[in-house]
Scaffold this motif. Sequence first.
Motif, PDB file in Angstrom:
ATOM      1  N   PRO A 190       0.918  -1.151  -0.005  1.00  0.00           N
ATOM      2  CA  PRO A 190      -0.031  -0.104   0.053  1.00  0.00           C
ATOM      3  C   PRO A 190       0.797   1.267  -0.024  1.00  0.00           C
ATOM      4  N   GLU A 191       0.247   2.477  -0.541  1.00  0.00           N
ATOM      5  CA  GLU A 191       1.021   3.617  -0.530  1.00  0.00           C
ATOM      6  C   GLU A 191       1.587   4.036   1.076  1.00  0.00           C
ATOM      7  N   SER A 192       0.872   3.923   1.822  1.00  0.00           N
ATOM      8  CA  SER A 192       1.519   4.265   3.256  1.00  0.00           C
ATOM      9  C   SER A 192       2.550   3.462   3.376  1.00  0.00           C
ATOM     10  N   VAL A 193       2.494   2.375   3.255  1.00  0.00           N
ATOM     11  CA  VAL A 193       3.605   1.097   3.551  1.00  0.00           C
ATOM     12  C   VAL A 193       4.893   1.884   2.804  1.00  0.00           C
ATOM     13  N   ILE A 194       4.879   2.077   1.219  1.00  0.00           N
ATOM     14  CA  ILE A 194       6.024   2.569   0.719  1.00  0.00           C
ATOM     15  C   ILE A 194       6.365   3.925   1.352  1.00  0.00           C
ATOM     16  N   ARG A 195       5.521   4.678   1.569  1.00  0.00           N
ATOM     17  CA  ARG A 195       6.103   5.837   2.150  1.00  0.00           C
ATOM     18  C   ARG A 195       6.508   5.769   3.527  1.00  0.00           C
ATOM     19  N   ALA A 196       6.279   4.910   4.377  1.00  0.00           N
ATOM     20  CA  ALA A 196       6.890   4.928   5.428  1.00  0.00           C
ATOM     21  C   ALA A 196       8.275   3.962   5.523  1.00  0.00           C
ATOM     22  N   GLY A 197       8.243   3.365   4.670  1.00  0.00           N
ATOM     23  CA  GLY A 197       9.616   2.304   4.441  1.00  0.00           C
ATOM     24  C   GLY A 197      10.487   2.828   3.624  1.00  0.00           C
ATOM     25  N   PRO A 213      30.467 -14.410  -3.597  1.00  0.00           N
ATOM     26  CA  PRO A 213      31.878 -14.011  -4.570  1.00  0.00           C
ATOM     27  C   PRO A 213      32.924 -13.933  -4.084  1.00  0.00           C
ATOM     28  N   MET A 214      34.023 -14.554  -4.748  1.00  0.00           N
ATOM     29  CA  MET A 214      35.576 -14.537  -4.116  1.00  0.00           C
ATOM     30  C   MET A 214      36.253 -13.310  -4.626  1.00  0.00           C
ATOM     31  N   VAL A 215      35.734 -12.255  -4.338  1.00  0.00           N
ATOM     32  CA  VAL A 215      36.176 -10.947  -4.995  1.00  0.00           C
ATOM     33  C   VAL A 215      36.105  -9.724  -3.701  1.00  0.00           C
ATOM     34  N   PRO A 216      36.841  -8.726  -3.893  1.00  0.00           N
ATOM     35  CA  PRO A 216      36.765  -7.678  -2.982  1.00  0.00           C
ATOM     36  C   PRO A 216      35.364  -7.415  -2.670  1.00  0.00           C
ATOM     37  N   THR A 217      34.678  -7.327  -1.658  1.00  0.00           N
ATOM     38  CA  THR A 217      33.146  -7.074  -1.162  1.00  0.00           C
ATOM     39  C   THR A 217      33.425  -5.917  -0.098  1.00  0.00           C
ATOM     40  N   LEU A 218      32.033  -5.138  -0.271  1.00  0.00           N
ATOM     41  CA  LEU A 218      31.675  -3.844   0.676  1.00  0.00           C
ATOM     42  C   LEU A 218      30.173  -4.169   0.860  1.00  0.00           C
ATOM     43  N   TYR A 219      29.926  -3.908   2.094  1.00  0.00           N
ATOM     44  CA  TYR A 219      28.566  -3.554   2.469  1.00  0.00           C
ATOM     45  C   TYR A 219      28.427  -2.197   2.870  1.00  0.00           C
ATOM     46  N   VAL A 220      27.271  -1.600   2.341  1.00  0.00           N
ATOM     47  CA  VAL A 220      26.872  -0.395   2.819  1.00  0.00           C
ATOM     48  C   VAL A 220      25.613  -0.435   3.664  1.00  0.00           C
ATOM     49  N   LYS A 221      25.871   0.048   4.878  1.00  0.00           N
ATOM     50  CA  LYS A 221      24.810  -0.085   5.830  1.00  0.00           C
ATOM     51  C   LYS A 221      24.077   1.297   6.148  1.00  0.00           C
ATOM     52  N   LEU A 222      22.923   1.374   5.939  1.00  0.00           N
ATOM     53  CA  LEU A 222      21.996   2.516   5.915  1.00  0.00           C
ATOM     54  C   LEU A 222      21.385   2.572   7.481  1.00  0.00           C
ATOM     55  N   THR A 223      21.910   3.506   8.344  1.00  0.00           N
ATOM     56  CA  THR A 223      21.769   3.554   9.735  1.00  0.00           C
ATOM     57  C   THR A 223      20.200   3.995  10.015  1.00  0.00           C
ATOM     58  N   LYS A 224      19.624   4.709   8.966  1.00  0.00           N
ATOM     59  CA  LYS A 224      18.142   5.165   9.283  1.00  0.00           C
ATOM     60  C   LYS A 224      17.169   4.699   8.571  1.00  0.00           C
ATOM     61  N   ASP A 225      17.279   3.266   7.944  1.00  0.00           N
ATOM     62  CA  ASP A 225      16.643   2.583   7.260  1.00  0.00           C
ATOM     63  C   ASP A 225      15.539   1.638   7.933  1.00  0.00           C
ATOM     64  N   LYS A 226      14.279   2.093   7.365  1.00  0.00           N
ATOM     65  CA  LYS A 226      12.959   1.639   7.921  1.00  0.00           C
ATOM     66  C   LYS A 226      12.489   0.567   7.129  1.00  0.00           C
ATOM     67  N   GLU A 227      13.246   0.236   6.051  1.00  0.00           N
ATOM     68  CA  GLU A 227      12.759  -0.846   5.277  1.00  0.00           C
ATOM     69  C   GLU A 227      13.385  -2.271   5.714  1.00  0.00           C
ATOM     70  N   PHE A 228      14.920  -1.976   5.706  1.00  0.00           N
ATOM     71  CA  PHE A 228      15.728  -3.075   6.149  1.00  0.00           C
ATOM     72  C   PHE A 228      16.389  -2.416   7.528  1.00  0.00           C
ATOM     73  N   SER A 229      15.939  -2.940   8.625  1.00  0.00           N
ATOM     74  CA  SER A 229      16.341  -2.602   9.604  1.00  0.00           C
ATOM     75  C   SER A 229      17.924  -2.725   9.866  1.00  0.00           C
ATOM     76  N   PRO A 230      18.378  -1.907  10.716  1.00  0.00           N
ATOM     77  CA  PRO A 230      19.827  -2.166  11.004  1.00  0.00           C
ATOM     78  C   PRO A 230      20.134  -3.472  11.557  1.00  0.00           C
ATOM     79  N   SER A 231      19.401  -4.022  12.396  1.00  0.00           N
ATOM     80  CA  SER A 231      19.707  -5.536  12.813  1.00  0.00           C
ATOM     81  C   SER A 231      19.696  -6.510  11.689  1.00  0.00           C
TER      82      SER A 231
END
Length: 242
Positions: A140-147, A181-199
């Motif tokens: 729903p639109e409200s969920v997209i907006r909040a997340g 993947p067996m290559v150099p890897t990086l994870y960019v963590k988004l600290t205010k993410d409401k869609e994918f929580s920090p945990s």
Amino acid sequence: MSTQEGAQEKIGLVLLTGAGLDSRIWSKVVDGLDYPHLMANYPRREDSIESRNKLSLDEYVTHVKRQVDEWGSRRFVIVAHSLGGVIALRLASELNDRLAGYISVAAAVPKNGGSFLSILPFPKRILISTILRIIGTKPPESVIRAGLCSDLSAAQAAEIINGFTPEAVRVYTDRSNVSLPMVPTLYVKLTKDKEFSPSLQNKMISNLSPQWVRSLDTGHLPMLSDPDGLRAILGEFMANVR
């Protein structure tokens, strides 16, 4: 060697979006990056929801792989966002001889044999599985907006909501047997993410075991809320890839 041949030798970026998003969402990030880039599209975006919903994860991967094969850069770094991580891991496995690096931007990283749903905590996994069966993959639109849009301007949020394209259910549910993947890897963590929580992102970081973790103080769409910050992180990574 001609200038064009030299450009083709340069390591490029293959950018995969999260669910429902247009590939052009990366435009402000790649603008100013001195690397070839491919903002990959997912299949049959102009078709009806009913027709598109029959697509499998394999078909998504095949569609993106075809774009990479037709592209000029022989070697590349994959940049995956959100649900795009499931597709990206399969793509990395199939094109590992050309892969120079792998970057997750708050992206899903299932364990070998898992699906996107498998990354979720058990109660939420059951809830989302039920929702997918009943109402499909467009929240729903409200969920997209909040997340997705928690820290975006009103204009940016409206564009995301109006342009949201439901993905096939099987992209969420199909299991995938691939190694990391067996290559150099990086994870960019988004600290205010409401869609994918920090945990949840911490769990993805544990699954990926990247060499580097960088943080951005943004919600789920840093390519819109902080394109300069994300561009700087990508540029730093690319400068160290060989």
